[in-house]
Design an enzyme around this catalytic site. Structure first.
Site, PDB file in Angstrom:
ATOM      1  N   ARG A  15       0.838  -1.210   0.000  1.00 14.79           N
ATOM      2  CA  ARG A  15       0.000   0.000   0.000  1.00 14.79           C
ATOM      3  C   ARG A  15       0.868   1.253   0.000  1.00 14.79           C
ATOM      4  O   ARG A  15       1.956   1.274   0.588  1.00 14.79           O
ATOM      5  CB  ARG A  15      -0.896   0.004   1.258  1.00 14.79           C
ATOM      6  CG  ARG A  15      -1.916  -1.122   1.245  1.00 14.79           C
ATOM      7  CD  ARG A  15      -2.932  -1.012   2.316  1.00 14.79           C
ATOM      8  NE  ARG A  15      -2.306  -0.915   3.632  1.00 14.79           N
ATOM      9  CZ  ARG A  15      -2.959  -0.467   4.706  1.00 14.79           C
ATOM     10  NH1 ARG A  15      -4.199  -0.049   4.573  1.00 14.79           N
ATOM     11  NH2 ARG A  15      -2.374  -0.411   5.873  1.00 14.79           N
ATOM     12  N   SER A  51       8.456  -4.996   5.889  1.00 17.86           N
ATOM     13  CA  SER A  51       8.187  -6.066   6.875  1.00 17.86           C
ATOM     14  C   SER A  51       9.066  -7.282   6.695  1.00 17.86           C
ATOM     15  O   SER A  51       8.588  -8.407   6.459  1.00 17.86           O
ATOM     16  CB  SER A  51       6.714  -6.457   6.781  1.00 17.86           C
ATOM     17  OG  SER A  51       5.933  -5.283   6.783  1.00 17.86           O
ATOM     18  N   ASP A  96       6.845  -3.701  10.135  1.00 20.76           N
ATOM     19  CA  ASP A  96       5.385  -3.554  10.297  1.00 20.76           C
ATOM     20  C   ASP A  96       4.958  -3.718  11.746  1.00 20.76           C
ATOM     21  O   ASP A  96       3.969  -3.118  12.196  1.00 20.76           O
ATOM     22  CB  ASP A  96       4.625  -4.528   9.384  1.00 20.76           C
ATOM     23  CG  ASP A  96       5.070  -5.968   9.549  1.00 20.76           C
ATOM     24  OD1 ASP A  96       4.450  -6.844   8.922  1.00 20.76           O
ATOM     25  OD2 ASP A  96       6.056  -6.206  10.275  1.00 20.76           O
TER      26      ASP A  96
END
Ligand code: 0WK
Ligand code: BGC
Ligand code: BGC
Length: 924
Positions: A549, A610, A664
């Site tokens: 995103r 992440s 993350d």
């Protein structure tokens, strides 16, 4: 109909004419005799009324109506199919209750389809009356004693015997081997049994007896045994009808019609328990005074009214009551009675059948009544025969009305114009009184002419049928044992979880000290959680989860506004070259800026990346190794912020100010920390899994300073890569690891996270199929396909709101040919795998919060954990199991789990905002 009188008597030459109701008038009998016999006449209309009312009660009970309680119970029996004939093996059968004061033990050998039929060996044992009315333990001990006596005499190896228990009383079954007695019927009334599981009572008695190792694997109603015992060639019989001491029927019902079962396919055998049919409207008009007095005198007044008009235990008594009545009125036996005639139970079924016999009956009347101390006049024998015939005929007709109700229900529920069906019959009323069947057949034909019914007498009273069910139950029990053995390693107990917690705390301490540890405990250079003073517009990237995103995060006094766009990272890019991956990321950023009208603006950017990175600063992160299916080349060992900046440079005209790279877990902690300052732990359980937390800086080797805190990215996905989880690792985990692109790595992650749980389940299903436990042992191509069983299926299959039928629908979409038992087992496999994952995750969180509590020397710690990840958010039970495990392993920590709403992109922006604020303060 009305032209037919008591069968047999009609044919005799010179017999006097009969009434228009079909009942012959004895030439010299008084009005009183006529009135008596009249009472037992049931008209066609009354039979149709009974048929209709019984049908109504059946449908009310099937629909699950409880009040008013339907007149019949319609009890599911867990027998889901009529016999395949493939059943094989030696089985013990214990029959209790079908034939009144006796029980029968059988040794049945099933030879499968090929073998010829082996005659069962059996032995009957008379049950003493005090045992039928005494304490339940005594009855079951008596049964266990009979079993031993039978086996003592049997020249067979008596190792590991499997027994089918035919228990002919109304029971709530909750499994093929779990059945709770609702109420005694017929001549039984032992204490301490109603409301109890009769299989357990028998198992306990067999254990007390201690002579043989007998496993009770199935309990069935005698009607089911009768139906299942139907000779393969002539059946399958789909209705089982018993008229012995009691009466009842069972039939194969569409599972979707049985409300208590959440099934929409297949059939299930239902025991009607029509003996309790007693609804006044239908039975009132046909109940005679003799029926009422018999009921009053019975062990269970007011109950089993229908049975007391049909069952062999009662027919003799009805005859006795009529004869006694006629004698007391001076119509019979010169008005003399005898103590025997006046004592209950002195006339038995076999007496009635013998006396009614058209040929030898009259002589038997004299003999039997003489034994009762009565002298019978010449013409009186015939009168007595009329009484017997009237009572037997009524019984057969009433039974026919009940059967007609079952048949018309089947015809409607199967939407068939003409129902063709075979009914297996069993019981001594059929054996002793052959006309019973012909009257029954005729009456059924009259009441349901559109049903073509064939009646198949059961060969050995259902013993074989019980053995069939036992064979199926034994197979299912064996399957269940194999399932339990397979899933046992997934059932972690407190000690195992506490050991994982302790091992993780030890690995954390080693990792923090920079010693060899499977937990890298990576400093993130995030020293504080947000304090709410952050402001500004920030770009954020969120790479590493299910979706990539790009976000615009606006932090104002009023809060945080987020605009984001999801982009996909094709597998070929995730597993292509690093340059390709980062160029793709920049393409997405440019696309997002254009769409948001931000082109040309150089907003501070926070990059949620992440994957395990050794950070040298907030904006420097060396990728240690890819995880979660990523393997882009030329990235590991590189500073991914540099790789991003190079990609930005390659794409002229784009100006981006990469300020921070965060994991993350850190982004999630910061994002939740913005709402709740006690949030000092970040947890991700999604495609991958990991956690971070605020550690005391003094404990972090390699980072200067002893005061304050620093967020540590634990990279707990790699926990156990040193083999410390070896004891918990199953062969299925090994299969998944072998097939992954990073074998030997991310052991903890591969037991917990979404990328792997579906694969663990698939490997277990393959294993169970190879054992023949699932899918009838048929391996399907689909199930051999990697990743075909998505982890989201676990969340769907385990959702409470999903009925078993929907579980089956999901699996059928996978092209898996399954039965409901298969669906149930797949559900249990999913539950075991997800439960282990959640408990291991909980043990990890318990290790972290206990570390923080000890760090701060607190007795009690109150702390919040920010959580994100599809598996944690979507799985119906995962989050609850994690919290429960943390409460169990870290009771001195009050932990609140905060589900992150805006993902870690917001967190990355907040980290960037904090960095920018600190940078401004440095410049001031
Ligand atoms: C949403 C977060 C993202 C994280 C993801 C993990 O914004 O940073 O990586 O959750 O969950 P997944 O998408 O792997 O299920
Ligand atoms: C019981 C039934 C049984 C029938 C025939 C009735 O009293 O309630 O369960 O099937 O007798 O034995
Ligand atoms: C990565 C972690 C990440 C986690 C959750 C793991 O595979 O190594 O860095 O936090 O997945 O996305």
């Amino acid at each position: 109909m009305d032209s037919i009188g008591p069968v047999g008597l009609q044919q005799r030459e010179g017999a006097p004419s009969c009434s228009q109701e079909g009942l012959p008038y004895p030439s010299d009998s008084s009005e009183l005799v006529l009135e008596c016999l009249q009472q037992f006449k049931v008209t066609r209309t009354q039979l149709q009324q009974i048929q209709a009312n019984l049908l109504g009660s059946m449908e009310q009970a099937l629909a699950g109506q409880v009040s008013p309680a339907p007149a019949v119970r319609m009890l599911p029996t867990y027998v889901g199919s009529t016999p395949h004939g493939t059943e094989q093996g030696d089985f013990l059968v214990l029959e209790l209750g079908a034939t009144g004061a006796s029980l029968r033990v059988l040794w049945v050998t099933l030879m499968g389809t090929e073998g010829h039929r082996m005659e069962p060996r059996s032995q009957e044992f008379v049950i003493p009356p005090e045992v039928m009315l005494g304490p339940g333990q005594q009855l079951f001990d008596f049964a266990a004693h009979c079993l031993s006596e039978f086996l003592d005499a049997l020249p067979v190896s008596t190792q590991d015997l499997q027994l089918g228990f035919s228990f002919s009383f109304p029971c709530h079954q909750t499994g093929l081997d779990r059945s709770t007695l609702i109420s005694w019927t017929k001549g039984f009334r032992c204490s301490g049994v109603e409301g109890h599981d009769v299989v357990q009572l028998l198992r306990d008695a067999i254990k007390r007896q201690g002579a043989y190792n007998i496993d009770v694997v199935a309990v069935v109603n005698d009607t089911v045994g009768t139906m299942m015992g139907c000779e393969p060639g002539v059946g399958p019989c789909e209705v089982g009808l018993v008229v012995d001491t009691g009466t009842n029927a069972c039939y194969m019902e569409e599972a979707r019609h049985v409300a208590v079962l959440d099934e929409d396919r297949g059939r299930v055998c239902v025991s009607v328990e029509w003996g309790s049919f007693g609804d006044d409207e239908a039975l009132g008009p046909v109940l005679t005074t003799f029926d009422h007095s018999l009921d009053q005198e019975s062990l269970n007044p007011g109950a089993q009214r229908f049975e007391k008009m049909i069952g062999g235990l009662y027919l003799g008594e009805l005859v006795r009551l009529v004869l006694a009545h006629l004698a007391q009125r001076g119509v019979l036996f010169g008005g003399r009675t005898s103590p025997a005639l006046l004592s209950r139970g002195s006339i038995l079924l076999e007496h009635v059948a013998e006396m009614e016999d058209p040929l030898a009956g009259a002589a038997r009347v004299h003999a039997i009544l003489q034994d009762l101390g009565l002298s019978v006049g010449a013409s009186e024998a015939e009168l007595v025969q009329y009484v017997c015939a009237a009572i037997l005929t009524r019984a057969a007709r009433l039974c026919a009305a009940a059967l007609a109700a079952v048949l018309s229900h089947l015809q409607h529920s199967r939407e068939q114009q003409m129902l063709q069906i075979a009914v297996a019959t069993g019981g001594r009323v059929f054996e002793r009184y052959p006309s019973f069947l012909s009257i029954l057949q005729e009456t059924v034909k009259l009441l349901v002419p559109e049903c073509d019914v064939s009646f198949i007498p059961s060969v050995d009273g259902g013993g074989r049928g019980v053995a069939m069910v036992t064979a199926v139950a034994a197979r299912m029990a064996a399957h269940r044992r194999l399932l339990e053995e397979t899933l046992a390693p997934f059932r972690l107990n407190h000690e195992q979880l506490a050991a994982v917690q302790a091992q993780m705390q030890e690995a954390m301490a080693k990792g923090l000290r920079g010693e060899a540890s499977s937990l890298r405990m990576l400093p993130t250079y995030v020293r504080a959680t947000p304090d709410g003073s952050e402001r500004g517009d920030f770009l954020a990237l969120d790479l590493g989860g299910t979706n990539f995103r790009v976000l615009l995060v606006r932090v104002t006094a009023g809060g945080v506004q987020i605009t984001n766009q999801v982009y996909s990272i094709p597998e070929c890019v995730a597993q292509g070259s690093g340059q390709q991956l980062f160029d793709h990321i920049v393409d997405c950023i440019v696309d997002f800026q254009q769409k948001q009208g931000l082109s040309g603006q150089s907003l501070p950017l926070g990059f949620t990346f992440s994957f395990p990175c050794r950070q040298l600063g907030l904006d420097q992160g060396i990728l240690l190794n890819w995880t979660k299916g990523f393997s882009a080349s030329d990235c590991e060992g590189q500073d991914v912020v540099c790789l991003l900046r190079e990609a930005i440079r390659r794409r002229q005209a784009v100006k981006l100010n990469v300020v921070a790279i965060v994991n993350d877990t850190v982004g999630t902690m910061m994002s939740c920390g913005y709402e709740d300052p006690r949030c000092e732990v970040g947890l991700i359980v999604g495609t991958g899994t990991n956690a971070c937390y605020m550690e005391e800086l003094r404990n972090v080797a390699g980072v200067a300073g002893d005061y304050g805190h620093m967020c540590i990215n634990m990279e707990w996905g790699a926990f156990g890569d040193d083999g410390s989880l070896g004891l918990l690792r199953t062969s299925f985990d090994a299969n998944v690891d072998q097939a992954s692109i990073n074998p030997g790595k991310q052991s903890f992650e591969k037991m917990i996270s979404g990328m792997y749980l579906g694969e663990i389940v698939r490997h277990i299903l393959l294993h169970l199929t190879s054992l023949g436990v699932l899918f009838r042992g048929q391996q399907t191509q689909r199930l051999q396909t990697r990743d075909i069983f998505k982890t989201k299926f676990l969340s769907e299959i385990e959702s409470d709101s999903l009925a078993l039928r929907q579980v089956r629908a999901i699996l059928e979409d996978l092209g898996l040919p399954l039965t409901s038992d298969d669906a149930l087992m797949v559900l249990e496999v999913c539950q075991a795998v997800s439960q282990r994952a959640a408990q291991l995750c909980g043990a990890g969180v318990a290790a972290v919060v206990e570390k923080i509590r000890e760090n701060r020397g607190l007795d009690e710690l109150t702390i919040s954990v920010g959580v994100d990840g599809t598996l944690y958010k979507l799985h119906p039970h995962f989050s609850g199991l994690v919290a429960a495990t943390v409460r169990e392993l870290a009771p001195r920590c009050a932990v609140t789990f905060l589900q992150s709403e805006d993902g870690s992109g917001k967190g990355a922006a907040l980290v960037t905002a904090v960095a920018c604020r600190l940078a401004q303060m440095d410049h001031v």
